[in-house]
Design an enzyme around this catalytic site. Structure first.
Site, PDB file in Angstrom:
ATOM      1  N   ASP A   6       2.728  -6.041   2.246  1.00 46.07           N
ATOM      2  CA  ASP A   6       1.468  -5.413   2.664  1.00 46.07           C
ATOM      3  C   ASP A   6       1.769  -4.184   3.521  1.00 46.07           C
ATOM      4  O   ASP A   6       1.076  -3.893   4.504  1.00 46.07           O
ATOM      5  CB  ASP A   6       0.593  -6.424   3.436  1.00 46.07           C
ATOM      6  CG  ASP A   6      -0.846  -5.942   3.632  1.00 46.07           C
ATOM      7  OD1 ASP A   6      -1.238  -4.957   2.975  1.00 46.07           O
ATOM      8  OD2 ASP A   6      -1.569  -6.540   4.439  1.00 46.07           O
TER       9      ASP A   6
ATOM     10  N   HIS B  13       0.821  -1.217   0.000  1.00 46.71           N
ATOM     11  CA  HIS B  13       0.000   0.000   0.000  1.00 46.71           C
ATOM     12  C   HIS B  13       0.849   1.259   0.000  1.00 46.71           C
ATOM     13  O   HIS B  13       0.500   2.247  -0.654  1.00 46.71           O
ATOM     14  CB  HIS B  13      -0.915   0.008   1.225  1.00 46.71           C
ATOM     15  CG  HIS B  13      -1.914  -1.102   1.223  1.00 46.71           C
ATOM     16  ND1 HIS B  13      -3.099  -1.028   0.532  1.00 46.71           N
ATOM     17  CD2 HIS B  13      -1.892  -2.321   1.813  1.00 46.71           C
ATOM     18  CE1 HIS B  13      -3.767  -2.156   0.702  1.00 46.71           C
ATOM     19  NE2 HIS B  13      -3.054  -2.962   1.468  1.00 46.71           N
TER      20      HIS B  13
END
Length: 387
Positions: free
Chosen positions: A276, A62
């Site tokens: 992540d 992200h």
């Protein structure tokens, strides 16, 4: 020319090897005694304790260094692309999250435009990972529940158009209404359908595989777990060879013993290491934003106010070290899980994912401690560790 190193090439490991990069591509790989120096060669001579591996492809990230794909700006993606070579990542999927339709569309338009215009000196955005909003409210994790919605083929078509066709992977809950229809559509249009944030039973995962699902998002987290009468998503990840399986190996999202259990069952043939990570990676401890929610970050962990894990601050280089420590796997196995498998899953293996003549010169040099010494993105030295 990187000379006198151990080269982890596509088909063999050369203990006293060299690798030559010319015009963004790998042009020679061989043993040191085979090397014939050319007048224009710039030689970097190291020692066989240094290891040359293909750059990592992070299919689920992200943000990093106070930038996030959901910021919807070119500057944010540029920051990510410039920072990631420090940890050995040379390609990545800019990953969105569950938000309002408007916020998601803004992020998709931005990423699509950035992909068309990016430069060679940084890690390459090779596509977009749409994580949510087509997920299960029961397995929201750190995805804001207010914006979760049922899978919607027409809406996905709009978003893919906004992204310029660059959405390559979608995390969804196939058991939700229209979930199988979207899964089938993704398969038809060569987009990876990934089961994640899902309450699917084992049989429902089987139906999703029949419809075209081929991937599992961050194993253990945001999914129906293993039960002896209901194997769930986790059991399917262990048993179904059709699935590539993501894993966050920070030792927090799942205990080291569970990393080893997954590795022993799934093996390096199907596993993909991901970070992540959030914007807080490479920053100091503190409070940061994730989809409008405050995230509290300490040295190892990122959590929402209620203690829910909210992404990671894991660096890919640490994921490599941790995985080797937790599982006793080899560096050859790591290359499969960080480069070869994601490249194959994203249909990029003709140009990336291994060290082979003719492929992109996405190369990482590790020292004897497996720290990143140098990273080349498409032949350009993007990072060099100061001695």
């Amino acid at each position: 020319m990187i000379y006198n190193v151990t080269v982890y090439s596509e088909n063999q490991t050369l203990k006293n090897g060299y690798i030559k990069l010319t015009n963004k591509k790998i042009t020679e790989i061989g043993e040191t005694h085979q090397y014939v120096r050319q007048p224009n060669d710039h030689v970097i001579e190291l020692s066989p304790s240094y290891k040359v591996i293909p750059g990592a492809i992070d299919v689920h990230i992200h943000g990093v260094n106070n930038a996030d794909a959901m910021d919807g700006t070119a500057e944010a993606l540029k920051t990510m692309a410039r920072t990631l070579p420090k940890e050995g990542t040379t390609s990545f999927l800019a990953t969105t999250m569950t938000q309002s339709n408007e916020a998601i569309e803004k992020a998709l338009r931005n990423a699509g435009a950035y992909i068309e215009e990016q430069t060679d000196a940084d890690a390459e955005v090779v596509g977009i990972h749409l994580e949510g909003p087509f997920i299960s409210p029961k397995r929201a994790g750190a995805q804001p529940p207010t914006h979760i919605q049922d899978p919607n083929v027409a809406l996905f078509q709009e978003w893919q158009k906004a992204a310029g066709g660059h959405i390559k992977l979608v995390t969804l809950a196939p058991e939700q209404p229209n979930g199988l229809a979207l899964t089938s559509y993704l398969k038809e249009t060569n987009v990876v359908a990934s089961i994640g944030h899902s309450d699917s039973t084992y049989d429902q995962v089987g139906e999703a595989i029949e419809a075209g699902a081929s991937h599992i998002t961050h194993l253990y987290n945001g999914m129906r777990g293993l039960h002896h009468r209901e194997p769930g998503v986790l059991g399917a990840a262990y048993l179904r060879d059709e699935l590539f399986v993501e894993l966050i190996t920070d030792g927090i999202h799942c205990r080291p013993e569970m990393v080893k259990l997954a590795y022993d069952q799934i093996t390096s043939e199907r596993m993909i290491l991901i970070t992540d990570s959030l914007r807080a990676k490479w920053l100091k401890n503190g409070t940061y934003d994730l989809g409008g929610q405050p995230v509290h970050v300490n040295d190892t962990t990122a959590t929402l106010a209620d203690g829910t894990l909210a992404g990671s601050i894991l660096k890919m280089n640490d994921a490599i070290k941790n995985t080797m420590s937790f599982t006793n796997c080899s560096l050859e196995d790591i290359v499969k899980m960080t480069a070869e498998n994601p490249a194959k899953q994203l249909n990029l293996f003709d140009t990336k994912g291994s060290l082979k003549i003719g492929k992109d010169a996405d190369i990482v040099v590790l020292n004897e401690n497996l720290d990143v010494k140098m990273t080349f993105c498409r032949g350009t030295l993007s990072f060099q560790k100061e001695d």
